[in-house]
Structures are given as structure tokens and as C-alpha cells.
Motif scaffolding. Structure first.
Motif, PDB file in Angstrom:
ATOM      1  N   LEU A   1      -8.326  59.646 -26.996  1.00  0.00           N
ATOM      2  CA  LEU A   1      -8.307  59.750 -25.542  1.00  0.00           C
ATOM      3  C   LEU A   1      -8.762  58.429 -24.938  1.00  0.00           C
ATOM      4  O   LEU A   1      -9.706  57.797 -25.409  1.00  0.00           O
ATOM      5  CB  LEU A   1      -9.217  60.882 -25.073  1.00  0.00           C
ATOM      6  CG  LEU A   1      -8.739  62.302 -25.384  1.00  0.00           C
ATOM      7  CD1 LEU A   1      -9.816  63.309 -24.996  1.00  0.00           C
ATOM      8  CD2 LEU A   1      -7.457  62.603 -24.638  1.00  0.00           C
ATOM      9  N   VAL A   2      -8.055  58.019 -23.875  1.00  0.00           N
ATOM     10  CA  VAL A   2      -8.373  56.765 -23.200  1.00  0.00           C
ATOM     11  C   VAL A   2      -8.512  57.061 -21.715  1.00  0.00           C
ATOM     12  O   VAL A   2      -7.709  57.792 -21.136  1.00  0.00           O
ATOM     13  CB  VAL A   2      -7.234  55.736 -23.433  1.00  0.00           C
ATOM     14  CG1 VAL A   2      -7.549  54.436 -22.722  1.00  0.00           C
ATOM     15  CG2 VAL A   2      -7.000  55.512 -24.900  1.00  0.00           C
ATOM     16  N   GLU A   3      -9.533  56.444 -21.078  1.00  0.00           N
ATOM     17  CA  GLU A   3      -9.721  56.629 -19.640  1.00  0.00           C
ATOM     18  C   GLU A   3      -9.173  55.396 -18.920  1.00  0.00           C
ATOM     19  O   GLU A   3      -9.583  54.280 -19.194  1.00  0.00           O
ATOM     20  CB  GLU A   3     -11.203  56.819 -19.312  1.00  0.00           C
ATOM     21  CG  GLU A   3     -11.435  57.137 -17.852  1.00  0.00           C
ATOM     22  CD  GLU A   3     -12.898  57.406 -17.533  1.00  0.00           C
ATOM     23  OE1 GLU A   3     -13.238  57.336 -16.361  1.00  0.00           O
ATOM     24  OE2 GLU A   3     -13.666  57.669 -18.471  1.00  0.00           O
ATOM     25  N   VAL A   4      -8.223  55.642 -18.018  1.00  0.00           N
ATOM     26  CA  VAL A   4      -7.616  54.545 -17.257  1.00  0.00           C
ATOM     27  C   VAL A   4      -7.568  54.975 -15.797  1.00  0.00           C
ATOM     28  O   VAL A   4      -6.974  55.999 -15.463  1.00  0.00           O
ATOM     29  CB  VAL A   4      -6.182  54.247 -17.772  1.00  0.00           C
ATOM     30  CG1 VAL A   4      -5.531  53.172 -16.913  1.00  0.00           C
ATOM     31  CG2 VAL A   4      -6.214  53.841 -19.227  1.00  0.00           C
TER      32      VAL A   4
ATOM     33  N   GLU B   1      -3.853  57.967 -25.954  1.00  0.00           N
ATOM     34  CA  GLU B   1      -3.576  56.547 -26.094  1.00  0.00           C
ATOM     35  C   GLU B   1      -2.105  56.277 -26.454  1.00  0.00           C
ATOM     36  O   GLU B   1      -1.468  55.410 -25.869  1.00  0.00           O
ATOM     37  CB  GLU B   1      -4.488  55.939 -27.161  1.00  0.00           C
ATOM     38  CG  GLU B   1      -4.323  54.446 -27.318  1.00  0.00           C
ATOM     39  CD  GLU B   1      -5.243  53.868 -28.374  1.00  0.00           C
ATOM     40  OE1 GLU B   1      -5.503  52.660 -28.285  1.00  0.00           O
ATOM     41  OE2 GLU B   1      -5.665  54.609 -29.283  1.00  0.00           O
ATOM     42  N   ASP B   2      -1.544  57.049 -27.392  1.00  0.00           N
ATOM     43  CA  ASP B   2      -0.163  56.805 -27.816  1.00  0.00           C
ATOM     44  C   ASP B   2       0.824  57.107 -26.693  1.00  0.00           C
ATOM     45  O   ASP B   2       1.811  56.391 -26.510  1.00  0.00           O
ATOM     46  CB  ASP B   2       0.181  57.592 -29.082  1.00  0.00           C
ATOM     47  CG  ASP B   2      -0.012  59.092 -28.924  1.00  0.00           C
ATOM     48  OD1 ASP B   2      -0.809  59.503 -28.065  1.00  0.00           O
ATOM     49  OD2 ASP B   2       0.636  59.862 -29.663  1.00  0.00           O
ATOM     50  N   GLU B   3       0.549  58.126 -25.888  1.00  0.00           N
ATOM     51  CA  GLU B   3       1.446  58.436 -24.770  1.00  0.00           C
ATOM     52  C   GLU B   3       1.338  57.384 -23.676  1.00  0.00           C
ATOM     53  O   GLU B   3       2.338  56.995 -23.060  1.00  0.00           O
ATOM     54  CB  GLU B   3       1.142  59.821 -24.210  1.00  0.00           C
ATOM     55  CG  GLU B   3       1.548  60.945 -25.152  1.00  0.00           C
ATOM     56  CD  GLU B   3       1.289  62.322 -24.559  1.00  0.00           C
ATOM     57  OE1 GLU B   3       0.976  62.416 -23.356  1.00  0.00           O
ATOM     58  OE2 GLU B   3       1.411  63.292 -25.316  1.00  0.00           O
ATOM     59  N   LEU B   4       0.146  56.910 -23.435  1.00  0.00           N
ATOM     60  CA  LEU B   4      -0.049  55.865 -22.433  1.00  0.00           C
ATOM     61  C   LEU B   4       0.690  54.595 -22.844  1.00  0.00           C
ATOM     62  O   LEU B   4       1.364  53.969 -22.020  1.00  0.00           O
ATOM     63  CB  LEU B   4      -1.538  55.584 -22.246  1.00  0.00           C
ATOM     64  CG  LEU B   4      -1.910  54.510 -21.224  1.00  0.00           C
ATOM     65  CD1 LEU B   4      -1.480  54.934 -19.830  1.00  0.00           C
ATOM     66  CD2 LEU B   4      -3.394  54.214 -21.279  1.00  0.00           C
ATOM     67  N   GLU B   5       0.588  54.222 -24.109  1.00  0.00           N
ATOM     68  CA  GLU B   5       1.301  53.035 -24.592  1.00  0.00           C
ATOM     69  C   GLU B   5       2.810  53.197 -24.451  1.00  0.00           C
ATOM     70  O   GLU B   5       3.508  52.263 -24.068  1.00  0.00           O
ATOM     71  CB  GLU B   5       0.943  52.766 -26.047  1.00  0.00           C
ATOM     72  CG  GLU B   5      -0.482  52.271 -26.235  1.00  0.00           C
ATOM     73  CD  GLU B   5      -0.873  52.134 -27.692  1.00  0.00           C
ATOM     74  OE1 GLU B   5      -0.023  52.390 -28.589  1.00  0.00           O
ATOM     75  OE2 GLU B   5      -2.045  51.797 -27.956  1.00  0.00           O
TER      76      GLU B   5
END
Length: 105
Positions: free
Chosen positions: A83-86, A93-97
């Protein structure tokens, strides 16, 4: 003993004298097919017995192995995901990338 058999046979013949079997040729055609059509009809008229225990066992093993494969795939996938907070929101993270790469193109 022989007289009893003869008496039984006579009685049976008397009771069945009005019963006539008229489909001799049809029975012979079914049991001894001659033409291709009759042979095909005989072939399609076979009874097939499928044993349920082995079929159920194989089906169960297939379902079980498929389920285990899906579970393994989910475990491998969930281990590598973070999980990444943006911008105050939380994303995988993989979906955000993937979305960032699509937007850049």
C-alpha cells in the motif's frame, strides 16, 4: 415327473394360445443389422455405464487443485503488493504504477 412337465406344458400352451408374436423380422433386424442405417442405429442404442465414485473423485481432485492454485496465486500476489499513500489517498503500488504509466503515454 414327466407327466407333470407335460401337464404344465399343455396348460401353458392352452393359456398362451391367443398370444401371437408378429414382429419376428423387426427383432431380427435389430439384433442382426444388415444396412448401414441399422448398424448406426444399433451403435447409438448402446447403454453406457459411468461409475460415479471414480468420476466424483476425479472431479473433486480437479476442483481442489484448482482452488489450491487460486489460493497460491492470491498469496503470491498479496505478498508482493504494498500500500502506498499519495496525496492523502491509499493505493496499491502496482496499480498506481500501471495508471501512472498509462497517463504518461
Amino acid at each position: 415327473m414327466r407327466q407333470e412337465k407335460e401337464a404344465i406344458k399343455k396348460r401353458l400352451n392352452d393359456e398362451l394360445q391367443h398370444v401371437k408374436f408378429t414382429q419376428h423380422q423387426e427383432v431380427l433386424n435389430r439384433t442382426h443389422p444388415v444396412s448401414a442405417k441399422e448398424k448406426l442405429a444399433t451403435f447409438w442404442n448402446k447403454e453406457i455405464e459411468i461409475p460415479l465414485v471414480p468420476v466424483f473423485a476425479i472431479f473433486s481432485l480437479l476442483i481442489f487443485s484448482w482452488g489450491m492454485g487460486m489460493e497460491q496465486k492470491q498469496q503470491n500476489h498479496s505478498i508482493s503488493r504494498q500500500l502506498v499513500e499519495v496525496g492523502g489517498n491509499v493505493y496499491w503500488e502496482d496499480e498506481l504504477e500501471r495508471v501512472v504509466v498509462l497517463r504518461e503515454n
